[in-house]
Scaffold this motif. Structure first.
Motif, short mmCIF file in Angstrom:
data_model
loop_
_atom_site.label_atom_id
_atom_site.label_comp_id
_atom_site.label_asym_id
_atom_site.label_seq_id
_atom_site.Cartn_x
_atom_site.Cartn_y
_atom_site.Cartn_z
N VAL A 279 0.84 -1.20 0.00
CA VAL A 279 0.00 0.00 0.00
C VAL A 279 0.87 1.25 0.00
CG1 VAL A 279 -1.60 1.37 1.41
CG2 VAL A 279 -2.05 -1.05 1.03
N VAL A 280 1.91 1.24 0.82
CA VAL A 280 2.81 2.39 0.88
C VAL A 280 3.54 2.57 -0.44
CG1 VAL A 280 4.88 3.33 2.00
CG2 VAL A 280 3.11 2.24 3.38
N ARG A 281 4.06 1.50 -1.00
CA ARG A 281 4.81 1.58 -2.26
C ARG A 281 3.91 2.08 -3.40
NH1 ARG A 281 9.71 -0.67 -2.83
NH2 ARG A 281 9.33 -0.93 -5.07
N THR A 282 2.66 1.63 -3.41
CA THR A 282 1.74 2.07 -4.45
C THR A 282 1.40 3.54 -4.30
OG1 THR A 282 0.78 -0.15 -4.59
CG2 THR A 282 -0.51 1.65 -5.51
N ALA A 283 1.09 3.96 -3.08
CA ALA A 283 0.74 5.36 -2.85
C ALA A 283 1.94 6.28 -3.06
CB ALA A 283 0.18 5.53 -1.44
N ASP A 284 3.14 5.78 -2.77
CA ASP A 284 4.36 6.58 -2.98
C ASP A 284 4.77 6.64 -4.44
OD1 ASP A 284 4.70 7.30 -0.37
OD2 ASP A 284 6.23 5.81 0.09
N GLY A 285 4.14 5.82 -5.30
CA GLY A 285 4.49 5.80 -6.70
C GLY A 285 5.68 4.92 -7.03
N ARG A 286 6.14 4.13 -6.07
CA ARG A 286 7.27 3.23 -6.33
C ARG A 286 6.84 1.93 -7.00
NH1 ARG A 286 9.71 2.24 -0.79
NH2 ARG A 286 7.72 3.05 0.01
N SER A 287 5.56 1.61 -6.91
CA SER A 287 5.01 0.44 -7.59
C SER A 287 3.67 0.81 -8.18
CB SER A 287 4.80 -0.74 -6.62
OG SER A 287 6.03 -1.23 -6.12
N SER A 288 3.36 0.24 -9.32
CA SER A 288 2.01 0.40 -9.86
C SER A 288 1.09 -0.55 -9.10
CB SER A 288 1.98 0.07 -11.34
OG SER A 288 2.19 -1.33 -11.54
N PRO A 289 -0.21 -0.33 -9.12
CA PRO A 289 -1.12 -1.28 -8.47
C PRO A 289 -0.93 -2.71 -8.99
CG PRO A 289 -2.30 0.73 -9.00
CD PRO A 289 -0.95 0.85 -9.63
N GLN A 290 -0.71 -2.83 -10.29
CA GLN A 290 -0.52 -4.17 -10.88
C GLN A 290 0.78 -4.81 -10.37
OE1 GLN A 290 -1.20 -1.37 -12.52
NE2 GLN A 290 -3.17 -1.72 -13.55
N GLU A 291 1.83 -4.02 -10.22
CA GLU A 291 3.10 -4.54 -9.70
C GLU A 291 2.96 -4.95 -8.23
OE1 GLU A 291 6.27 -1.99 -12.43
OE2 GLU A 291 5.50 -1.15 -10.54
N ALA A 292 2.15 -4.22 -7.48
CA ALA A 292 1.93 -4.57 -6.07
C ALA A 292 1.23 -5.93 -5.97
CB ALA A 292 1.10 -3.49 -5.39
N VAL A 293 0.23 -6.15 -6.80
CA VAL A 293 -0.46 -7.44 -6.81
C VAL A 293 0.50 -8.55 -7.16
CG1 VAL A 293 -2.26 -8.82 -7.93
CG2 VAL A 293 -2.71 -6.42 -7.34
N HIS A 294 1.32 -8.33 -8.19
CA HIS A 294 2.29 -9.34 -8.62
C HIS A 294 3.26 -9.66 -7.48
CE1 HIS A 294 4.78 -11.65 -11.40
NE2 HIS A 294 5.84 -11.01 -10.93
N ALA A 295 3.73 -8.63 -6.79
CA ALA A 295 4.67 -8.85 -5.68
C ALA A 295 4.05 -9.69 -4.58
CB ALA A 295 5.13 -7.50 -5.13
N LEU A 296 2.77 -9.45 -4.27
CA LEU A 296 2.09 -10.23 -3.23
C LEU A 296 1.91 -11.68 -3.66
CD1 LEU A 296 -0.64 -7.67 -2.06
CD2 LEU A 296 1.37 -8.41 -0.76
N MET A 297 1.60 -11.90 -4.92
CA MET A 297 1.36 -13.26 -5.40
C MET A 297 2.64 -14.07 -5.56
SD MET A 297 -1.88 -13.59 -5.49
CE MET A 297 -2.07 -15.13 -6.40
N GLN A 298 3.78 -13.38 -5.67
CA GLN A 298 5.04 -14.08 -5.89
C GLN A 298 5.84 -14.28 -4.60
OE1 GLN A 298 6.11 -15.46 -8.82
NE2 GLN A 298 4.01 -14.98 -9.42
N ARG A 299 5.25 -13.94 -3.47
CA ARG A 299 5.96 -14.15 -2.21
C ARG A 299 6.21 -15.64 -1.97
NH1 ARG A 299 3.31 -13.11 2.20
NH2 ARG A 299 5.16 -12.60 3.41
N SER A 300 7.22 -15.94 -1.19
CA SER A 300 7.55 -17.36 -0.90
C SER A 300 6.38 -18.01 -0.18
CB SER A 300 8.80 -17.45 -0.03
OG SER A 300 8.63 -16.75 1.19
N LEU A 301 6.16 -19.30 -0.44
CA LEU A 301 5.05 -20.04 0.13
C LEU A 301 5.32 -20.32 1.61
CD1 LEU A 301 4.42 -22.54 -2.79
CD2 LEU A 301 3.30 -20.34 -2.35
N ARG A 302 4.23 -20.41 2.40
CA ARG A 302 4.37 -20.59 3.84
C ARG A 302 3.11 -21.22 4.41
NH1 ARG A 302 5.77 -14.99 5.76
NH2 ARG A 302 6.83 -15.03 3.75
#
Length: 306
Positions: A279-302
């Protein structure tokens, strides 16, 4: 019911709604806001209760200005939601930092101001460490329109109310991207896990996460266009910058600053708070909303409970 004299600091949507609601119950209301001018001292003198509904940013200076003027027999009821990005303090902690002898109470829950102003019913949590005082105010302030539940966990209740704003922004982004019901349910469930991690590590009780101030408020603000934080997330998903999204909402959005504060806490203590960070990265403009979703989906499994 004995009528109270209530001083109200702050006449934004929430402060005005509570003032009107308690006035209809027969309580005597004295109000102050920065827009109306005058001295806030007039609203806190000779009253039975002081209700604070100013923004978190406004609380910092006001708490300092009034530090030496409190009648400590009069309870302060904090109705502001958020975490200060500079100090990582809640609203009631800001007041207590300015005057350590204060022992604030907290009001939080699924209370969209517009719906209450329209006469719709709602419930909320009134929390404080002195349960006798909490229960007395619970009886005096409850009505057919606003049902209050008592809690002895003001920190957990206040943190839950602040943290759900971050998840409401994430929910707005999710809906704005049209990711579907599955994605949103998954997001909110994992968001609850992040909220619980912060509440537990800061000393609140997990039970407050699943009550009106946590899950209840999250259900309201993550699904309603009346929620400022949700609309802020929708605007971000549409490509707006944080300043443009704020302007489109037209009112204070506490969730973004809270996200910054929580992300800073997470980095300091090594807590895993991926949704908050995105949320911070998206609001700061460091990630697009689509990139934020991709980052969350690519996290290591747990494991789910990890």
């Amino acid at each position: 019911m004995t009528a109270l004299s209530i001083g109200v600091l702050g006449l934004g949507a929430w402060g005005q709604t509570l003032s009107d609601l308690f006035s209809r119950q027969g309580h005597q209301i004295k109000v102050w806001s920065r827009r109306s001018g005058g001295s806030p001292l007039e609203a806190i003198r000779a009253v039975d209760l002081v209700l604070v509904a100013v923004s978190l940013a406004g609380s910092k200076q006001l708490a300092t200005d009034l530090a030496g003027d409190w009648d400590l027999r009069v309870p302060l009821l904090s109705c502001s939601k958020g975490l200060d990005p500079e100090t990582q303090l809640t609203a009631s902690q800001i007041w207590q930092a300015a005057n350590p002898e204060l022992n604030p109470l907290v009001l939080s829950g699924p209370n969209l101001a517009t719906e209450l102003a329209q006469g719709c019913p709602a419930a909320s949590v009134l929390a404080g460490v002195e349960l006798d005082r909490v229960q007395q105010l619970q009886r005096q302030l409850s009505s057919d329109q606003l049902r209050l539940y008592a809690s002895a966990d003001p920190l957990g209740v206040e943190l839950a109310g602040a943290l759900k704003n971050v998840m409401a922004i994430a929910a707005g982004i999710c809906d704005g991207l049209k990711l579907g019901a599955n994605a949103k349910a998954s997001l909110l469930c994992r968001g609850m896990a992040e909220m619980g991690l912060v509440i537990q590590n800061l000393g609140g009780e997990q039970g407050s996460l699943y009550g009106l101030a946590g899950l209840g408020d999250l259900l309201a603000t993550a699904n309603s266009p009346l929620s400022r934080n949700y609309r802020f997330g929708l605007a971000l998903a549409g490509g707006a910058s944080a300043s443009e999204a704020q302007a489109s909402v037209g009112a204070t959005v506490e969730g973004f600053k809270t996200a910054q504060a929580v992300a800073a806490l997470g980095e300091r203590h090594g807590w895993s708070l991926p949704i908050c960070q995105q949320v911070v990265r998206t609001a700061d403009g460091r990630s697009s909303p689509q990139e934020a979703v991709h980052a969350l989906m690519q996290r290591s499994l747990r494991d789910e409970q990890a």
